[in-house]
Scaffold this motif. Structure first.
Motif, PDB file in Angstrom:
ATOM      1  N   MET A   1       0.839  -1.189   0.000  1.00  0.00           N
ATOM      2  CA  MET A   1       0.000   0.000   0.000  1.00  0.00           C
ATOM      3  C   MET A   1       0.876   1.241   0.000  1.00  0.00           C
ATOM      4  N   ALA A   2       0.419   2.289  -0.651  1.00  0.00           N
ATOM      5  CA  ALA A   2       1.227   3.494  -0.779  1.00  0.00           C
ATOM      6  C   ALA A   2       1.468   4.134   0.566  1.00  0.00           C
ATOM      7  N   LYS A   3       2.611   4.836   0.650  1.00  0.00           N
ATOM      8  CA  LYS A   3       2.966   5.513   1.878  1.00  0.00           C
ATOM      9  C   LYS A   3       2.844   7.020   1.690  1.00  0.00           C
ATOM     10  N   GLY A   4       2.928   7.733   2.811  1.00  0.00           N
ATOM     11  CA  GLY A   4       2.946   9.184   2.762  1.00  0.00           C
ATOM     12  C   GLY A   4       1.648   9.767   2.284  1.00  0.00           C
ATOM     13  N   LYS A   5       1.780  10.796   1.422  1.00  0.00           N
ATOM     14  CA  LYS A   5       0.590  11.534   1.020  1.00  0.00           C
ATOM     15  C   LYS A   5      -0.361  10.704   0.169  1.00  0.00           C
ATOM     16  N   ASN A   6       0.115   9.609  -0.435  1.00  0.00           N
ATOM     17  CA  ASN A   6      -0.738   8.768  -1.271  1.00  0.00           C
ATOM     18  C   ASN A   6      -1.399   7.624  -0.487  1.00  0.00           C
ATOM     19  N   ARG A   7      -1.114   7.533   0.777  1.00  0.00           N
ATOM     20  CA  ARG A   7      -1.661   6.449   1.588  1.00  0.00           C
ATOM     21  C   ARG A   7      -3.143   6.687   1.877  1.00  0.00           C
ATOM     22  N   ILE A   8      -3.910   5.633   1.880  1.00  0.00           N
ATOM     23  CA  ILE A   8      -5.324   5.734   2.224  1.00  0.00           C
ATOM     24  C   ILE A   8      -5.430   5.525   3.728  1.00  0.00           C
ATOM     25  N   TRP A   9      -5.379   6.613   4.461  1.00  0.00           N
ATOM     26  CA  TRP A   9      -5.292   6.538   5.920  1.00  0.00           C
ATOM     27  C   TRP A   9      -6.535   5.939   6.546  1.00  0.00           C
ATOM     28  N   LEU A  10      -7.672   6.082   5.880  1.00  0.00           N
ATOM     29  CA  LEU A  10      -8.900   5.535   6.460  1.00  0.00           C
ATOM     30  C   LEU A  10      -8.791   4.037   6.695  1.00  0.00           C
ATOM     31  N   LEU A  11      -8.130   3.317   5.789  1.00  0.00           N
ATOM     32  CA  LEU A  11      -7.973   1.871   5.975  1.00  0.00           C
ATOM     33  C   LEU A  11      -7.159   1.563   7.236  1.00  0.00           C
ATOM     34  N   ASP A  12      -6.065   2.295   7.426  1.00  0.00           N
ATOM     35  CA  ASP A  12      -5.257   2.086   8.629  1.00  0.00           C
ATOM     36  C   ASP A  12      -6.061   2.385   9.890  1.00  0.00           C
ATOM     37  N   GLU A  13      -6.822   3.472   9.862  1.00  0.00           N
ATOM     38  CA  GLU A  13      -7.567   3.868  11.053  1.00  0.00           C
ATOM     39  C   GLU A  13      -8.697   2.901  11.357  1.00  0.00           C
ATOM     40  N   LEU A  14      -9.388   2.428  10.327  1.00  0.00           N
ATOM     41  CA  LEU A  14     -10.443   1.445  10.555  1.00  0.00           C
ATOM     42  C   LEU A  14      -9.862   0.116  11.052  1.00  0.00           C
ATOM     43  N   ARG A  15      -8.722  -0.276  10.485  1.00  0.00           N
ATOM     44  CA  ARG A  15      -8.051  -1.487  10.973  1.00  0.00           C
ATOM     45  C   ARG A  15      -7.602  -1.305  12.422  1.00  0.00           C
ATOM     46  N   GLY A  16      -7.082  -0.118  12.731  1.00  0.00           N
ATOM     47  CA  GLY A  16      -6.675   0.171  14.105  1.00  0.00           C
ATOM     48  C   GLY A  16      -7.846   0.124  15.066  1.00  0.00           C
ATOM     49  N   LEU A  17      -8.991   0.658  14.656  1.00  0.00           N
ATOM     50  CA  LEU A  17     -10.188   0.608  15.501  1.00  0.00           C
ATOM     51  C   LEU A  17     -10.619  -0.834  15.738  1.00  0.00           C
ATOM     52  N   ALA A  18     -10.514  -1.665  14.701  1.00  0.00           N
ATOM     53  CA  ALA A  18     -10.852  -3.078  14.851  1.00  0.00           C
ATOM     54  C   ALA A  18      -9.893  -3.780  15.816  1.00  0.00           C
ATOM     55  N   VAL A  19      -8.609  -3.415  15.760  1.00  0.00           N
ATOM     56  CA  VAL A  19      -7.629  -3.997  16.670  1.00  0.00           C
ATOM     57  C   VAL A  19      -7.952  -3.626  18.116  1.00  0.00           C
ATOM     58  N   VAL A  20      -8.293  -2.372  18.356  1.00  0.00           N
ATOM     59  CA  VAL A  20      -8.667  -1.947  19.706  1.00  0.00           C
ATOM     60  C   VAL A  20      -9.890  -2.739  20.186  1.00  0.00           C
ATOM     61  N   GLY A  21     -10.872  -2.894  19.318  1.00  0.00           N
ATOM     62  CA  GLY A  21     -12.043  -3.688  19.673  1.00  0.00           C
ATOM     63  C   GLY A  21     -11.690  -5.133  19.964  1.00  0.00           C
ATOM     64  N   MET A  22     -10.752  -5.682  19.188  1.00  0.00           N
ATOM     65  CA  MET A  22     -10.308  -7.062  19.395  1.00  0.00           C
ATOM     66  C   MET A  22      -9.673  -7.238  20.773  1.00  0.00           C
ATOM     67  N   VAL A  23      -8.812  -6.296  21.150  1.00  0.00           N
ATOM     68  CA  VAL A  23      -8.145  -6.385  22.453  1.00  0.00           C
ATOM     69  C   VAL A  23      -9.180  -6.327  23.577  1.00  0.00           C
ATOM     70  N   ILE A  24     -10.158  -5.445  23.444  1.00  0.00           N
ATOM     71  CA  ILE A  24     -11.214  -5.336  24.461  1.00  0.00           C
ATOM     72  C   ILE A  24     -12.003  -6.634  24.551  1.00  0.00           C
ATOM     73  N   TYR A  25     -12.379  -7.184  23.397  1.00  0.00           N
ATOM     74  CA  TYR A  25     -13.175  -8.417  23.406  1.00  0.00           C
ATOM     75  C   TYR A  25     -12.382  -9.583  23.976  1.00  0.00           C
ATOM     76  N   HIS A  26     -11.116  -9.701  23.594  1.00  0.00           N
ATOM     77  CA  HIS A  26     -10.304 -10.815  24.101  1.00  0.00           C
ATOM     78  C   HIS A  26     -10.033 -10.678  25.599  1.00  0.00           C
ATOM     79  N   ALA A  27      -9.930  -9.443  26.093  1.00  0.00           N
ATOM     80  CA  ALA A  27      -9.806  -9.254  27.535  1.00  0.00           C
ATOM     81  C   ALA A  27     -11.072  -9.744  28.237  1.00  0.00           C
ATOM     82  N   ALA A  28     -12.229  -9.411  27.651  1.00  0.00           N
ATOM     83  CA  ALA A  28     -13.495  -9.886  28.210  1.00  0.00           C
ATOM     84  C   ALA A  28     -13.586 -11.409  28.144  1.00  0.00           C
ATOM     85  N   TYR A  29     -13.119 -11.988  27.027  1.00  0.00           N
ATOM     86  CA  TYR A  29     -13.138 -13.447  26.880  1.00  0.00           C
ATOM     87  C   TYR A  29     -12.255 -14.116  27.930  1.00  0.00           C
ATOM     88  N   ASP A  30     -11.064 -13.565  28.153  1.00  0.00           N
ATOM     89  CA  ASP A  30     -10.166 -14.126  29.164  1.00  0.00           C
ATOM     90  C   ASP A  30     -10.786 -14.064  30.556  1.00  0.00           C
TER      91      ASP A  30
END
Length: 247
Positions: A1-30
């Motif tokens: 994926m392109a870096k810098g000004k050509n990067r589609i930051w929304l994909l990174d941010e949505l993936r990051g939000l999913a990761v945060v949700g994953m950590v919360i859910y797995h903490a609840a699962y544990d």
């Protein structure tokens, strides 16, 4: 994926939000599975969080495949990490062994897309996205023996063999703490890949190309590493809390 000004930051941010949700859910699962805390893990809002996390990862991975030229290599790496997760859970948490989880699934999907991607990309993106999403919804529940929203039962013989579990037909005593079979989830992956045309061609609002959260973007760019290390860290923190604070 392109870096810098050509990067589609929304994909990174949505993936990051999913990761945060994953950590919360797995903490609840544990807390529920390993520390015996009694709360409705499989009821809203945690069940909604789990659905959001898994669907986000799969759709974003499909979109990313449309942007990448090394899908087979990325898929092999992801599947290899999935095998390490299998080995780790088998050794250290045998009751929670992951035989075909999200990393196994994503790795297989990337490699499959490397083979069939040219055919998928011939389908008009909006039509392809709609068709693959409809097929996903119709086949959802196939791992439980039914399709078409529970109205059609599949033959019992499909569920006799454990080796068919990766395809969506778990049987022969197959169990997995994390389970994402190719059917129906690969269809959701292809939905994301179809819609990925809009990302590849930059047919997006300017909002999608701007970075709005350094934290979420950074988390999204390091999603695989965080996935590998977060469970031991979460378990260790909870163990310390229950040992020294909550006695």
């Amino acid at each position: 994926m392109a870096k810098g000004k050509n990067r589609i930051w929304l994909l990174d941010e949505l993936r990051g939000l999913a990761v945060v949700g994953m950590v919360i859910y797995h903490a609840a699962y544990d807390l529920w599975a390993l520390f015996g805390v009694d709360f409705p893990l499989f009821s809203p809002p945690l069940s909604w969080l789990q659905l959001y996390v898994c669907c986000s990862f799969i759709i974003i991975s499909g979109v990313s495949c449309r942007l990448s030229r090394s899908n087979f290599k990325r898929g092999a790496l992801t599947f290899g990490v999935g095998l390490l997760m299998t080995a780790g859970t088998l050794i250290f948490m045998p009751s929670q062994t992951i035989w075909f989880g999200i990393l196994h699934f994503l790795g297989c999907s990337m490699m499959l897309y490397a083979l069939i991607g040219p055919a998928v990309e011939r389908i008009p993106p909006l039509l392809g996205g709609a068709l693959f999403l409809a097929a996903f919804l119709c086949l959802h529940g196939i791992d439980g023996g039914t399709v078409l929203f529970g109205t059609v039962a599949l033959p019992v013989w499909l569920y006799r063999y454990a080796w068919l579990a990766p395809l969506g037909f778990p049987g022969g005593g197959f169990t997995s703490a994390d389970y994402f079979p190719l059917l129906p989830w690969f269809l959701l992956f292809l939905c994301g890949a179809s819609l990925g045309w809009y990302f590849k061609e930059r047919r997006l609002p300017a909002f999608c190309l701007k970075r709005h959260s350094r934290f979420l973007a950074g988390v999204g760019q390091n999603a695989l590493i965080i996935y590998i290390v977060h469970q031991p860290v979460v378990y260790g923190v909870l163990w310390l809390v229950f040992k020294y604070i909550i006695k």
